[in-house]
Design an enzyme around this catalytic site. Sequence first.
Site, PDB file in Angstrom:
ATOM      1  N   LYS A  80       0.840  -1.197   0.000  1.00 22.67           N
ATOM      2  CA  LYS A  80       0.000   0.000   0.000  1.00 22.67           C
ATOM      3  C   LYS A  80       0.876   1.249   0.000  1.00 22.67           C
ATOM      4  O   LYS A  80       1.922   1.293   0.663  1.00 22.67           O
ATOM      5  CB  LYS A  80      -0.882  -0.032   1.248  1.00 22.67           C
ATOM      6  CG  LYS A  80      -1.828   1.134   1.415  1.00 22.67           C
ATOM      7  CD  LYS A  80      -2.604   0.949   2.707  1.00 22.67           C
ATOM      8  CE  LYS A  80      -3.578   2.081   2.937  1.00 22.67           C
ATOM      9  NZ  LYS A  80      -4.376   1.859   4.162  1.00 22.67           N
ATOM     10  N   SER A 155      -9.074   1.460   3.618  1.00 24.59           N
ATOM     11  CA  SER A 155      -8.183   2.231   2.776  1.00 24.59           C
ATOM     12  C   SER A 155      -7.177   1.387   1.984  1.00 24.59           C
ATOM     13  O   SER A 155      -6.432   1.936   1.168  1.00 24.59           O
ATOM     14  CB  SER A 155      -7.406   3.238   3.641  1.00 24.59           C
ATOM     15  OG  SER A 155      -6.639   2.585   4.628  1.00 24.59           O
ATOM     16  N   SER A 179      -9.470  -1.030   7.391  1.00 19.19           N
ATOM     17  CA  SER A 179      -8.754  -0.852   6.135  1.00 19.19           C
ATOM     18  C   SER A 179      -8.017  -2.033   5.553  1.00 19.19           C
ATOM     19  O   SER A 179      -7.582  -1.954   4.401  1.00 19.19           O
ATOM     20  CB  SER A 179      -7.783   0.321   6.270  1.00 19.19           C
ATOM     21  OG  SER A 179      -8.475   1.501   6.552  1.00 19.19           O
TER      22      SER A 179
END
Length: 468
Positions: A80, A155, A179
Site C-alpha cells: 500500500k 483504505s 482498512s
Amino acid sequence: MTADLVHRDATELAELIRTGEVSSVEVVQAHLDRIEATNPRLNAIVTLADGALDAAKAADEERARGAAVGPLHGVPFTVKDGFDTAGVLTQRGSPIFAGRVPDTDATGVARLKGAGGILLAKTNLPEFSYWVESDNLLTGRTNNPWDLDRSSGGSSGGESAAIAAGMSPLGLGSDLSISVRGPAADTGIAALKPTHGRIPMTGFWPRAPRRDWHAGPMARTVRDLALAYSLLAGPDGADGYSVVPREFDAGLGVSPDRAVRVGWLVDSGLGPVDAEVAATVRAAADALQGAGARVEAVDIPALQRDNALDLFARQHVMELKPAVRETVAGHEDQMFTYSKTLLATPDTSVEDYVRAEQGLERLRDGFAEYFQQHDVLLLPVTTIPAHVHQLGQFELGGRTVGPFHVSSTTVPFSLTGLPALSMRFGTSGDGMPIGVQLVSTWHAESTILHVASLLETLSQVRDRHPTL
C-alpha cells in the site's frame, strides 16, 4: 503453467521457486503481464517498482548456487502506498506528496524483502489512507475486480483489488478502522489485523492516531497470512507501541484437549446488517459447530452500551483535525473529500473526548470479560457486501445510515487493538464475495489463524478469483 502462476498463493510459489520447478523470473514476469492486462480496468497498481526483474534474476542465481534462501525467496509482493519504499514513489494518495521518493523502507517492507520477497509495485489508497473507498485526486479510483461499478474498499482497496485479480500474491496494508479487513471482504481475499503493535508502523504515514493504526498482511489464503505474519511481527526498536516479542502468543494454537469455544453475533449494538451477510455468519457458525467447535450465539453488553462508531468519531475528530490541518496548510486546493469533510466537522469538546475515552475503556473491559469464556468471536466483516462507488447514505434494515456504517463491525477491534481476521465464506445473490470476521483476545493470533484455516477447508465457495 506460466499463465496459472498468478493464481498460486505465495506459499506455493515459494516452494516452486525453491525446488526449481519455476524460476523467480517466470513468476515476476507472469505478474507483470497480469498487471499490464488487468490494471487499466482496475487502477489498483499506482507505481511499478524498478528492478523487480533484476531482483528475480539475482534470486534465481542465488538458488542455483545453493545459497540459503528465505521463506519468500523470489516471490513478488505489493505494498500500500502509505508505506515508505526505498527508491520507489510513495505519494500517500495526495498531490501534496506527488513525486515523493523515500530513502529507506518501512519496517514491514524491509522484513518482507529480508525474507527473500521482491517488491513488485505500490497500490492505491484514499487520500492519506482515510476513508472507506480507495479514491484520491492524484491516482484516482480503484474498481472492484468482481464488478467494476463497485468499490474495492478502503483504505487498502488497491491492495485488495490487486491480490484478488492475480496481480500480486501477497501484500502489506494498514488498518485504522476497517482498512485491511473491509477491502478483503469486498474482493473475496483474506487479511489479518494483528494485535495493536504486533507489526511496527515505522515508515508508515500518517501516524495520528498512533494508538489505532495497525499494519497487516493481505493474501488469497490463510496460510499466506500466517506465513507473512510470522515474518512481519516483532519489535523493531523504533515503534514504541511494538514491544511484545514475536515469539509470544497467547492463543490456543491447535489444542487436542478441548474444543475451540466460538461465540457469534450479527447485531449486539452494531446496527443493521445486510440479510445475506448475516446468513453467511450463521453458515460459518454452523460449519464450525459441525467440525467440533463449541458454538453459541452471544451478546456483548459493552457493545450495546457504547456505540463504537460514535466513540471513534469523537476521538478521531479531536486527534486527526490538527494533523490534517497541518499537512494541508498552503495546499488547501489539493484536498480531497475526506480532508474537506473532516476540517468542516465541529471540534470535539474536551468533555466529549474524555467521555469517549471512558467508553473505550469500557469496551476493552467488556471484551476482556467475553474472552474469559470464549476463544473466538465470529461476526460480519462489513455490514453490506461491496458497495457502489461514492456511497452516501443508504437504507439498511429499515434505517438510513451513513457510508461509514459499513465499518461498524470492524471499528470496535481497531479501537481496542484486538486481533481480527477477515476471510471469504459466502457469495451474495448478485455474485459478490461475502466475508466473515474472526476475533481473538490480545496476542492470540494463532487462535484465529487456526480457526480461519479450518473454516477455509469447510468453505463451499467455488469461484476463488474473478474472471477479468
